[in-house]
Design a protein around this motif. Structure first.
Motif, PDB file in Angstrom:
ATOM      1  N   LEU A 120     -42.855  93.090  68.098  1.00  0.00           N
ATOM      2  CA  LEU A 120     -44.143  93.379  67.468  1.00  0.00           C
ATOM      3  C   LEU A 120     -45.290  93.104  68.423  1.00  0.00           C
ATOM      4  CD1 LEU A 120     -43.915  92.190  63.783  1.00  0.00           C
ATOM      5  CD2 LEU A 120     -43.965  94.479  64.721  1.00  0.00           C
ATOM      6  N   ALA A 121     -45.092  92.120  69.292  1.00  0.00           N
ATOM      7  CA  ALA A 121     -46.146  91.811  70.267  1.00  0.00           C
ATOM      8  C   ALA A 121     -46.459  93.037  71.113  1.00  0.00           C
ATOM      9  CB  ALA A 121     -45.710  90.651  71.148  1.00  0.00           C
ATOM     10  N   ALA A 122     -45.433  93.868  71.369  1.00  0.00           N
ATOM     11  CA  ALA A 122     -45.661  95.057  72.191  1.00  0.00           C
ATOM     12  C   ALA A 122     -46.457  96.111  71.445  1.00  0.00           C
ATOM     13  CB  ALA A 122     -44.327  95.640  72.638  1.00  0.00           C
ATOM     14  N   LEU A 123     -46.480  95.999  70.106  1.00  0.00           N
ATOM     15  CA  LEU A 123     -47.304  96.922  69.324  1.00  0.00           C
ATOM     16  C   LEU A 123     -48.721  96.384  69.159  1.00  0.00           C
ATOM     17  CD1 LEU A 123     -44.909  97.965  66.428  1.00  0.00           C
ATOM     18  CD2 LEU A 123     -45.483  99.231  68.470  1.00  0.00           C
ATOM     19  N   ARG A 124     -48.909  95.144  69.610  1.00  0.00           N
ATOM     20  CA  ARG A 124     -50.191  94.519  69.375  1.00  0.00           C
ATOM     21  C   ARG A 124     -50.989  94.300  70.650  1.00  0.00           C
ATOM     22  NH1 ARG A 124     -51.279  89.402  65.440  1.00  0.00           N
ATOM     23  NH2 ARG A 124     -53.510  89.377  65.762  1.00  0.00           N
ATOM     24  N   TYR A 125     -50.268  93.901  71.698  1.00  0.00           N
ATOM     25  CA  TYR A 125     -50.957  93.573  72.940  1.00  0.00           C
ATOM     26  C   TYR A 125     -50.523  94.520  74.047  1.00  0.00           C
ATOM     27  CZ  TYR A 125     -51.773  89.285  70.370  1.00  0.00           C
ATOM     28  OH  TYR A 125     -52.125  88.394  69.414  1.00  0.00           O
ATOM     29  N   LEU A 126     -51.377  94.530  75.053  1.00  0.00           N
ATOM     30  CA  LEU A 126     -51.121  95.388  76.211  1.00  0.00           C
ATOM     31  C   LEU A 126     -49.919  94.908  77.011  1.00  0.00           C
ATOM     32  CD1 LEU A 126     -54.652  95.657  77.762  1.00  0.00           C
ATOM     33  CD2 LEU A 126     -53.184  97.570  77.311  1.00  0.00           C
ATOM     34  N   CYS A 127     -49.132  95.841  77.482  1.00  0.00           N
ATOM     35  CA  CYS A 127     -48.156  95.520  78.516  1.00  0.00           C
ATOM     36  C   CYS A 127     -48.071  96.755  79.417  1.00  0.00           C
ATOM     37  CB  CYS A 127     -46.810  95.170  77.911  1.00  0.00           C
ATOM     38  SG  CYS A 127     -45.600  94.709  79.138  1.00  0.00           S
ATOM     39  N   VAL A 128     -49.092  96.891  80.230  1.00  0.00           N
ATOM     40  CA  VAL A 128     -49.213  98.075  81.082  1.00  0.00           C
ATOM     41  C   VAL A 128     -49.216  97.612  82.533  1.00  0.00           C
ATOM     42  CG1 VAL A 128     -50.793  99.900  81.784  1.00  0.00           C
ATOM     43  CG2 VAL A 128     -50.441  99.443  79.376  1.00  0.00           C
ATOM     44  N   ALA A 129     -48.390  98.228  83.336  1.00  0.00           N
ATOM     45  CA  ALA A 129     -48.245  97.768  84.716  1.00  0.00           C
ATOM     46  C   ALA A 129     -48.948  98.720  85.671  1.00  0.00           C
ATOM     47  CB  ALA A 129     -46.777  97.649  85.080  1.00  0.00           C
ATOM     48  N   ASP A 130     -49.298  98.167  86.810  1.00  0.00           N
ATOM     49  CA  ASP A 130     -49.974  98.932  87.861  1.00  0.00           C
ATOM     50  C   ASP A 130     -48.921  99.405  88.856  1.00  0.00           C
ATOM     51  OD1 ASP A 130     -51.561  99.896  89.840  1.00  0.00           O
ATOM     52  OD2 ASP A 130     -52.198  97.942  90.572  1.00  0.00           O
ATOM     53  N   GLY A 131     -48.826 100.698  89.025  1.00  0.00           N
ATOM     54  CA  GLY A 131     -47.768 101.231  89.877  1.00  0.00           C
ATOM     55  C   GLY A 131     -48.198 101.509  91.306  1.00  0.00           C
ATOM     56  N   SER A 132     -49.348 100.950  91.738  1.00  0.00           N
ATOM     57  CA  SER A 132     -49.852 101.355  93.056  1.00  0.00           C
ATOM     58  C   SER A 132     -48.992 100.793  94.181  1.00  0.00           C
ATOM     59  CB  SER A 132     -51.309 100.922  93.213  1.00  0.00           C
ATOM     60  OG  SER A 132     -51.427  99.550  92.990  1.00  0.00           O
ATOM     61  N   ARG A 133     -48.352  99.654  93.959  1.00  0.00           N
ATOM     62  CA  ARG A 133     -47.549  99.101  95.041  1.00  0.00           C
ATOM     63  C   ARG A 133     -46.323  99.971  95.319  1.00  0.00           C
ATOM     64  NH1 ARG A 133     -45.389  92.996  95.211  1.00  0.00           N
ATOM     65  NH2 ARG A 133     -47.583  92.487  95.439  1.00  0.00           N
ATOM     66  N   ALA A 134     -45.774 100.527  94.260  1.00  0.00           N
ATOM     67  CA  ALA A 134     -44.626 101.415  94.454  1.00  0.00           C
ATOM     68  C   ALA A 134     -45.017 102.608  95.304  1.00  0.00           C
ATOM     69  CB  ALA A 134     -44.084 101.879  93.108  1.00  0.00           C
ATOM     70  N   TYR A 135     -46.274 103.020  95.176  1.00  0.00           N
ATOM     71  CA  TYR A 135     -46.746 104.138  95.997  1.00  0.00           C
ATOM     72  C   TYR A 135     -46.900 103.711  97.447  1.00  0.00           C
ATOM     73  CZ  TYR A 135     -49.588 107.939  97.723  1.00  0.00           C
ATOM     74  OH  TYR A 135     -50.062 108.986  98.473  1.00  0.00           O
ATOM     75  N   GLN A 136     -47.477 102.505  97.631  1.00  0.00           N
ATOM     76  CA  GLN A 136     -47.708 102.049  98.996  1.00  0.00           C
ATOM     77  C   GLN A 136     -46.392 101.783  99.726  1.00  0.00           C
ATOM     78  OE1 GLN A 136     -50.021  98.639  98.069  1.00  0.00           O
ATOM     79  NE2 GLN A 136     -51.757  99.868  97.361  1.00  0.00           N
ATOM     80  N   ARG A 137     -45.481 101.099  99.054  1.00  0.00           N
ATOM     81  CA  ARG A 137     -44.291 100.648  99.773  1.00  0.00           C
ATOM     82  C   ARG A 137     -43.150 101.653  99.720  1.00  0.00           C
ATOM     83  NH1 ARG A 137     -43.736  94.279  98.610  1.00  0.00           N
ATOM     84  NH2 ARG A 137     -45.867  93.715  99.201  1.00  0.00           N
ATOM     85  N   LEU A 138     -43.080 102.379  98.614  1.00  0.00           N
ATOM     86  CA  LEU A 138     -41.927 103.252  98.418  1.00  0.00           C
ATOM     87  C   LEU A 138     -42.327 104.715  98.525  1.00  0.00           C
ATOM     88  CD1 LEU A 138     -39.021 102.509  97.663  1.00  0.00           C
ATOM     89  CD2 LEU A 138     -39.566 102.964  95.293  1.00  0.00           C
ATOM     90  N   GLY A 139     -43.617 104.957  98.424  1.00  0.00           N
ATOM     91  CA  GLY A 139     -44.065 106.340  98.397  1.00  0.00           C
ATOM     92  C   GLY A 139     -43.767 107.027  97.088  1.00  0.00           C
ATOM     93  N   PHE A 140     -43.574 106.225  96.052  1.00  0.00           N
ATOM     94  CA  PHE A 140     -43.244 106.803  94.753  1.00  0.00           C
ATOM     95  C   PHE A 140     -44.501 107.206  94.013  1.00  0.00           C
ATOM     96  CE2 PHE A 140     -42.938 106.040  90.158  1.00  0.00           C
ATOM     97  CZ  PHE A 140     -42.057 107.038  89.832  1.00  0.00           C
TER      98      PHE A 140
END
Lengths: 349, 470
Positions: free
Chosen positions: A300-320
């Motif tokens: 339920l916490a996931a329906l109430r609070y944010l859990c959003v991740a920043d994917g910029s590192r995957a772009y920098q290191r992996l090129g994803f």
């Protein structure tokens, strides 16, 4: 799933790749029957740089081909670590992809714990005895947990707080800790942890898909946090990239953009069923005990609070760079869902 | 001959749910037919195929296509017969030839019937001659063409044509037609009864005023536009906001606005956003941080988030400033909300100097802002700490209206507002970014900023005059 494989694709593959090359990488895959495992095996079959695919699972995936060697391995069995070590040695495995995780919260908490925590322990024990070059582990963005103190974008440095009371997430946090200590012990091995967001797409099946497939999608009344989704194609592409490029440490693999939960439900063409939080909490545990809901009340916490991740590192290191944004993933899923509904109607009628 | 072909109802075979498009290969035929045209029809254009209106069947979308698929086979034969009739009905349609009418494409039971009208008549027409011997036409056909060409609108013509074709089909194949009709009725009813239909309708209604995209921090442009009239009313007539110092805002780039906090509900941020949004035609827009208890409050938090507020935490502030946004912070936080009416406009401790560190590290200018009026919109008389934890709020406020009037008490009192934006804080200029690591220096700077806001506040309070509400 072959569709996923071919759309991700690898550049410059030709007819000569039909024959397994003599030299090349030898990749071991655990959990090859999971959605990601199946697709990855299919992709690796077509990859000319991969000579052998070693499947460590209780069943050979349907996507297995000529390059695949299947070893019936149950990660939960005691003493399986020495067996795996022998296999890794015999097949000269240089890369291990660890995907043996349950995709959805399950009632079989003890079994899931055995598979994930103990299974990882066994696998890492075998990897310690072996000169491994690369280890790729699938993890989940939920290891950060949905907490009121979360910033809008969680970076990889954020502590892994998990979802309190959720075995599903606690096991994943435990796996991350084991993997972290392994990578500290073995600096020669490139350890990549892919923390993937909620995977959505036309063919994948998990608890998010089931939750959004309800006619009335339950959500918390008055709370409308932002969510993000990862398209299944991007998830497989990220795995493949992690095999091709060396990026150490944990990486968030998520789709671009965010959507409020209410908008997601509307985009999917379902009705949202807002339930006041105190009532929902009580009902959620009842429904979970009765096996009528897809997630325990701790979610339920996931329906109430944010859990959003920043994917910029995957772009920098992996090129994803995800091909599908969160919205695209939702819309793609919506199309598949509508097709599913239509088929259902046709069968009934 | 061309007269005849243009009058004929041509049957396009594979047109299942094709949306009424003329197949590309048909245009070549159209040009060929054109070449054989007599001089009497100078208005005919070869390239009219793009202007074909969508067929009625395609308008119903995927759902309709599904049910129609089944009937495709059954009606195919019917349609072929009907087209043969056409050649003989030359006379009935001849008088309509000069009339300009919308071209009609009828899609019924998976086949498209085109009723060419006016000048687009022979674009995209196949020019094969009619079969020499054809059985006598059913009586409905003449009325069909009569009807269709007499229709006022596309939709009307389409409907009539569909009806007439249905009648023809029923006549030629009484059994099949009745079966099909029953099927049609059934599928129509099924579609109406399916929840899908209503869900989609509702979804469309529910998305009104909400856009399908929000920005990274949850701002919904459509929602913002929808609540703008309300905010404008509050700004102009309710709070009667006067604002000065807007010229201190940088034309571009990030800036940190340090404001005093007042009022239980965060109207101060909303009004500051409105003020800045009106300046220079909305060239700059404000994002502001709200403290946890408001951000996570049911309904309030989600609403604020869609309007542009962001949860107050250093990571969010840093990210927003790095994007070059104007960011308003209220360093007093909950302490600012807790000020009693008697303590109004006396600044509390300015957090732990996080905003100063941020400004130093990122090198963004910092502007003191005084918001007068917010603290009188909810005159706090007393704070009740009991039960507050259970409700997830720092305290239960007692105002002249709040617990007594119930939810109405959540309305702010109509205090008169004055917003003053000061010039950028000079003390930060030229300080190296490492200063952010010296906590003593940061605290000292923080205290200076606080004093500047306090001074600005007192000045704005004096300028507003004695009456807080009138």
């Amino acid at each position: 799933m072959m569709g996923v494989g071919s759309s991700v694709g690898t550049a410059g593959r030709g007819l000569e790749t039909r024959r397994a090359p003599r030299e090349g990488r030898s990749v071991a895959v655990t959990g090859a029957n999971t959605f990601l495992g199946r697709n990855l095996v299919g992709l690796l079959e077509e990859d000319p740089t991969v000579a052998r695919i070693v499947v460590l699972d209780v069943k050979n995936p349907a996507s297995a081909g000529a390059k695949t060697c299947f070893y019936d391995t149950d990660l939960t069995a005691p003493g399986v670590d020495s067996t795996i070590a022998e296999i890794l040695h015999a097949e000269a495995v240089d890369t291990v992809v660890h995907l043996a995780f349950v995709a959805s919260p399950t009632q079989a908490v003890a079994w899931a714990h055995e598979l994930e925590s103990a299974g990882t322990m066994h696998l890492l024990a075998a990897c310690r005895k072996h000169a491994l070059r690369k280890l790729v582990v699938r993890s989940n963005v939920l290891v950060y947990g949905a907490h009121p103190s979360n910033p809008n974008f969680l970076t990889e440095e954020h502590p892994l707080l998990g979802l309190p009371g959720s075995h599903f997430v606690e096991d994943k946090v435990d796996v991350e800790q084991q993997v972290r200590s392994f990578s500290e012990e073995r600096p020669d091995c490139c350890v990549t942890v892919l923390r993937m967001g909620a995977i959505l797409g036309p063919t994948v099946h998990n608890y998010v898909v089931r939750w959004l497939s309800h006619r009335f999608v339950p959500r918390l009344m008055g709370h409308d946090p932002l969510t993000q989704f990862l398209h299944e194609v991007d998830a497989v592409a990220a795995l493949k990239l992690a095999l091709e490029r060396d990026a150490r440490g944990a990486l968030n693999i998520v789709g671009d953009g965010v959507l409020p939960i209410s908008t997601v439900i509307k985009l999917v063409g379902r009705l949202s069923l807002p339930i006041p939080a105190p009532i929902f909490r009580r009902f959620a545990s009842l429904l979970w005990v009765a096996q009528l809901s897809e997630a325990p009340p701790s979610f339920l916490a996931a329906l109430r609070y944010l859990c959003v991740a920043d994917g910029s590192r995957a772009y920098q290191r992996l090129g994803f760079k995800p091909v599908y944004s969160s919205r695209d993933a939702v819309l793609d899923f919506e199309g598949a869902l509508r097709l599913r509904d239509a088929r259902l109607l046709q069968e009934v009628g | 001959m061309d007269e005849r072909t243009s009058r004929r109802i041509s049957v396009r075979a594979p047109a299942m749910a094709s949306g009424g498009e003329v197949p590309p290969e048909a245009s070549g035929d159209g040009v060929a037919a054109e070449a054989a045209l007599p001089r009497a029809r100078p208005s005919a254009r070869p390239a009219a195929r793009a202007s074909v209106p969508p067929a009625s069947g395609a308008a119903s979308g995927q759902d309709g296509g599904l049910t129609e698929k089944k009937q495709l086979g059954k009606k195919k034969a019917t349609k072929k017969k009907a087209s043969k009739k056409k050649a003989t009905k030359k006379k009935a349609s001849k008088k309509k030839a000069t009339k300009k009418k919308p071209r009609v494409v009828v899609e019924a039971a998976g086949q498209v019937l085109e009723l060419p009208q006016g000048r687009e008549a022979n674009a995209g027409r196949r020019s094969e001659p009619p079969p020499p011997s054809s059985p006598p036409p059913p009586p409905e056909l003449s009325t069909l063409l009569e009807d269709v060409s007499g229709a006022e609108s596309d939709g009307e013509a389409r409907r009539r044509a569909a009806e007439a074709i249905g009648r023809i089909a029923a006549r030629l194949y009484p059994d099949a037609a009745s079966r099909d009709q029953a099927d049609d009725r059934l599928s129509g009813a099924r579609q109406l009864l399916s929840t899908e239909y209503y869900v989609r309708r509702w979804t469309r209604i529910a998305m009104r005023g909400r856009s399908e995209r929000v920005d990274d921090f949850g701002l919904d442009r459509a929602y913002e536009a929808r609540i703008k009239p309300l905010l404008d009313f509050l700004y102009d007539h309710y709070f009667r906001v006067e604002v000065d110092g807007l010229e201190h805002l940088p034309e571009q780039g990030a800036a940190l606005l340090v404001c005093n906090r007042g009022g239980a509900l965060p109207w101060d941020g909303v009004m500051l956003k409105t003020a800045i949004g009106r300046h220079r035609g909305g060239a700059r827009e404000l994002r502001w941080l709200v403290e946890d208890f408001a951000f996570h409050a049911p309904f309030l938090g989600a609403t604020l988030n869609r309007a542009g507020a962001v949860r107050a935490c250093p990571e969010n502030a840093e990210r927003l400033l790095a994007r070059g946004e104007l960011l308003a912070v209220f360093p007093e936080g909950v302490k600012g909300v807790e000020k009693l009416y008697s303590e109004r406009y006396q600044l509390q401790r300015f957090g732990r100097g996080g905003h100063v560190k941020l400004a130093l590290r990122l090198g963004v200018p910092m502007l003191p802002v005084a918001i007068v009026g917010a603290e009188e919109s909810y005159p706090l008389l007393y704070r009740v700490r009991a039960f507050s934890r259970a409700l997830g709020v720092p305290f239960i406020p007692v105002t002249p209206t709040f617990p007594w009037l119930g939810p109405l008490g959540a309305l702010p009192l109509p205090s008169r507002w004055r917003i003053r934006i000061g010039p950028p804080v000079q003390d930060l200029d030229g300080l190296p970014a490492e200063t952010a690591n010296h906590s003593l220096r940061v605290n000292e700077l923080n205290e200076r900023v606080r004093n500047q806001v306090q001074q600005l506040l007192e000045g704005a309070l004096r300028d507003r005059g004695p009456g807080a509400y009138v």
